[in-house]
Design a protein around this motif. Sequence first.
Motif, mmCIF file in Angstrom:
data_model
loop_
_atom_site.group_PDB
_atom_site.id
_atom_site.type_symbol
_atom_site.label_atom_id
_atom_site.label_comp_id
_atom_site.label_asym_id
_atom_site.label_seq_id
_atom_site.Cartn_x
_atom_site.Cartn_y
_atom_site.Cartn_z
ATOM 1 N N THR A 183 3.684 51.248 37.380
ATOM 2 C CA THR A 183 3.262 50.296 38.414
ATOM 3 C C THR A 183 3.430 50.943 39.780
ATOM 4 O OG1 THR A 183 4.133 48.532 37.033
ATOM 5 C CG2 THR A 183 3.643 47.961 39.299
ATOM 6 N N HIS A 184 2.433 50.786 40.617
ATOM 7 C CA HIS A 184 2.517 51.354 41.966
ATOM 8 C C HIS A 184 2.337 50.260 42.997
ATOM 9 C CE1 HIS A 184 2.530 55.513 40.522
ATOM 10 N NE2 HIS A 184 1.801 55.001 39.536
ATOM 11 N N LEU A 185 3.289 50.196 43.899
ATOM 12 C CA LEU A 185 3.224 49.204 44.962
ATOM 13 C C LEU A 185 2.677 49.893 46.204
ATOM 14 C CD1 LEU A 185 4.139 46.277 45.760
ATOM 15 C CD2 LEU A 185 6.244 47.337 46.610
ATOM 16 N N SER A 186 1.737 49.219 46.869
ATOM 17 C CA SER A 186 1.146 49.827 48.056
ATOM 18 C C SER A 186 1.125 48.797 49.172
ATOM 19 C CB SER A 186 -0.292 50.264 47.716
ATOM 20 O OG SER A 186 -1.091 50.298 48.866
ATOM 21 N N VAL A 187 1.126 49.305 50.391
ATOM 22 C CA VAL A 187 0.980 48.401 51.539
ATOM 23 C C VAL A 187 -0.328 47.611 51.420
ATOM 24 C CG1 VAL A 187 -0.057 50.223 52.954
ATOM 25 C CG2 VAL A 187 1.050 48.310 54.066
ATOM 26 N N LYS A 188 -1.299 48.188 50.713
ATOM 27 C CA LYS A 188 -2.610 47.531 50.565
ATOM 28 C C LYS A 188 -2.565 46.309 49.646
ATOM 29 C CE LYS A 188 -4.543 50.303 53.370
ATOM 30 N NZ LYS A 188 -4.690 49.783 54.733
ATOM 31 N N ASP A 189 -1.402 46.070 49.014
ATOM 32 C CA ASP A 189 -1.250 44.882 48.154
ATOM 33 C C ASP A 189 -0.740 43.676 48.940
ATOM 34 O OD1 ASP A 189 -1.731 46.585 45.959
ATOM 35 O OD2 ASP A 189 0.403 47.066 45.774
ATOM 36 N N LEU A 190 -0.351 43.902 50.197
ATOM 37 C CA LEU A 190 0.474 42.894 50.874
ATOM 38 C C LEU A 190 -0.273 42.072 51.922
ATOM 39 C CD1 LEU A 190 3.589 45.201 51.452
ATOM 40 C CD2 LEU A 190 3.079 43.756 49.458
ATOM 41 N N GLY A 237 8.575 44.004 41.005
ATOM 42 C CA GLY A 237 8.599 43.102 39.846
ATOM 43 C C GLY A 237 7.401 42.165 39.841
ATOM 44 N N ILE A 238 7.033 41.689 41.009
ATOM 45 C CA ILE A 238 5.883 40.770 41.111
ATOM 46 C C ILE A 238 4.592 41.527 40.780
ATOM 47 C CG2 ILE A 238 4.568 39.312 42.709
ATOM 48 C CD1 ILE A 238 7.256 38.845 44.239
ATOM 49 N N LYS A 239 4.520 42.757 41.265
ATOM 50 C CA LYS A 239 3.343 43.586 40.969
ATOM 51 C C LYS A 239 3.270 43.876 39.466
ATOM 52 C CE LYS A 239 -0.127 46.260 42.293
ATOM 53 N NZ LYS A 239 -0.230 47.624 42.806
ATOM 54 N N ARG A 240 4.424 44.263 38.880
ATOM 55 C CA ARG A 240 4.459 44.583 37.451
ATOM 56 C C ARG A 240 4.059 43.372 36.604
ATOM 57 N NH1 ARG A 240 9.614 44.753 36.734
ATOM 58 N NH2 ARG A 240 9.430 42.756 35.683
ATOM 59 N N ALA A 241 4.411 42.173 37.084
ATOM 60 C CA ALA A 241 4.070 40.957 36.343
ATOM 61 C C ALA A 241 2.563 40.715 36.303
ATOM 62 C CB ALA A 241 4.783 39.762 36.969
ATOM 63 N N GLY A 242 1.820 41.371 37.208
ATOM 64 C CA GLY A 242 0.363 41.235 37.135
ATOM 65 C C GLY A 242 -0.316 40.818 38.435
ATOM 66 N N ALA A 243 0.448 40.705 39.510
ATOM 67 C CA ALA A 243 -0.169 40.281 40.775
ATOM 68 C C ALA A 243 -0.957 41.430 41.404
ATOM 69 C CB ALA A 243 0.906 39.798 41.743
ATOM 70 N N ASP A 244 -2.151 41.128 41.869
ATOM 71 C CA ASP A 244 -2.944 42.113 42.614
ATOM 72 C C ASP A 244 -2.620 42.045 44.102
ATOM 73 O OD1 ASP A 244 -4.907 42.919 40.411
ATOM 74 O OD2 ASP A 244 -5.076 40.736 40.427
ATOM 75 N N ILE A 245 -2.254 40.840 44.531
ATOM 76 C CA ILE A 245 -2.022 40.573 45.957
ATOM 77 C C ILE A 245 -0.672 39.876 46.056
ATOM 78 C CG2 ILE A 245 -2.859 39.239 47.941
ATOM 79 C CD1 ILE A 245 -5.646 39.212 46.524
ATOM 80 N N ILE A 246 0.158 40.298 47.022
ATOM 81 C CA ILE A 246 1.455 39.626 47.204
ATOM 82 C C ILE A 246 1.560 39.127 48.644
ATOM 83 C CG2 ILE A 246 3.967 39.810 47.000
ATOM 84 C CD1 ILE A 246 3.537 42.275 45.189
ATOM 85 N N LEU A 247 1.705 37.819 48.776
ATOM 86 C CA LEU A 247 1.947 37.245 50.098
ATOM 87 C C LEU A 247 3.452 37.268 50.293
ATOM 88 C CD1 LEU A 247 -0.541 35.604 48.637
ATOM 89 C CD2 LEU A 247 -0.528 34.360 50.789
ATOM 90 N N THR A 248 3.920 37.964 51.337
ATOM 91 C CA THR A 248 5.366 38.124 51.488
ATOM 92 C C THR A 248 5.780 38.278 52.945
ATOM 93 O OG1 THR A 248 7.283 39.477 50.890
ATOM 94 C CG2 THR A 248 5.176 40.638 51.038
ATOM 95 N N TYR A 249 6.924 37.654 53.276
ATOM 96 C CA TYR A 249 7.492 37.773 54.614
ATOM 97 C C TYR A 249 8.076 39.163 54.835
ATOM 98 C CZ TYR A 249 6.689 32.820 54.292
ATOM 99 O OH TYR A 249 6.075 31.616 54.112
ATOM 100 N N TRP A 250 8.156 39.968 53.763
ATOM 101 C CA TRP A 250 8.620 41.357 53.885
ATOM 102 C C TRP A 250 7.464 42.319 54.141
ATOM 103 C CZ3 TRP A 250 11.872 39.371 49.515
ATOM 104 C CH2 TRP A 250 13.233 39.270 49.863
ATOM 105 N N ALA A 251 6.246 41.826 54.320
ATOM 106 C CA ALA A 251 5.095 42.738 54.385
ATOM 107 C C ALA A 251 5.299 43.836 55.439
ATOM 108 C CB ALA A 251 3.807 41.963 54.646
ATOM 109 N N LYS A 252 5.748 43.454 56.655
ATOM 110 C CA LYS A 252 5.913 44.466 57.707
ATOM 111 C C LYS A 252 7.019 45.458 57.351
ATOM 112 C CE LYS A 252 5.931 43.575 62.141
ATOM 113 N NZ LYS A 252 6.418 42.854 63.360
ATOM 114 N N ASP A 253 8.144 44.917 56.894
ATOM 115 C CA ASP A 253 9.259 45.795 56.509
ATOM 116 C C ASP A 253 8.822 46.716 55.377
ATOM 117 O OD1 ASP A 253 11.017 44.564 58.293
ATOM 118 O OD2 ASP A 253 11.571 43.027 56.824
#
Length: 330
Positions: free
Chosen positions: A24-31, A307-323
Amino acid sequence: MYFPKYRPRRLRSNKHLRELIRETHLSVKDLIMPLFVRPGNGIKREISSMPGNYQFSVDTLVEEVKEIATLGIPGIILFGIPDSKDELGTEAYADDGIIQKAIRAIKENVSDILVITDVCMCEYTNHGHCGYIKKDEKTGEYQIDNDETLKLLSKEALSHAEAGVDIVAPSDMMDGRVGAIREILDQNGYENIPIMSYAAKYASAFYGPFRDAAESPPSFGDRRSYQMDTPNSEEAIREVSLDIDEGADIVMVKPALPYLDIIRLIKDQFGYPVAAYNVSGEYSMVKAAHEKGWLDEKAVAMETLMGIKRAGADIILTYWAKDAARWLTC
Ligand code: PBG
């Protein structure tokens, strides 16, 4: 896929090996970064229950969005805190409402960022419910009128479209709202604006800090008559299929952490773009523990998002996006 002689540890001993077999790869482009906007000028007021998040006025919001775009984050979702609230949530669909002004200002000043709006009535009604309230003549109790609410939500979505929004995200959980919004957008020439529906939205205690931030707690009762009940997952499938049939382009599960199984289920069942909302309570509890020195915020936040990405989310809305955008590049 069962390899009895296989020893996974062999591939964990070195950083490069771990990266080679990473699934699983997390990217800023998911946020997507949620932002709150209120009337006034020069305002940047920290939300006490969500440290690091602010209520902005339109002018300071524009500066914030510029910074978010520079970080490579692809989109923001806007929540409005109106000047005045009334029974019909009039400011939600006023041409000069706070969200409509915010969309126009961002579109004039920031290029290359998606502006998403939350379409709901709870921030605009004086009773804090997500729709039109009527009294049941027999019981004397107040109830949400589903179909009257659809008319208000459609007007709200159309006014966001007229102001230049890129995606609308209805979060009210009324029956039929995706279809109603799709219809009014199409009739007015906005057939290219996608709908991201909060399809499986649970009645959750994790929204607590958000209701402070958006100044939108219900003044009586709760939202259990229209939001989903925690123990149910088959019902999530029914909710998502209805929204897809009515024209939802992206379906959302909310909150994320206590519902990771629902994210996986929806992803596997429908093969549609899935968004997950890592909500205010999920953020604030980590912040609070970090302030007490009990947890390392960065490590816990990144583990959460992965974990949210691994569960299957393509897009994550998060207050941590900037961090997270910063953490991902260093
Ligand atoms: C409704 C809405 C809520 C959230 C997003 N949109 C609150 C609710 O349904 O009570 C919560 C988001 C969060 O907790 O971060 N307009």
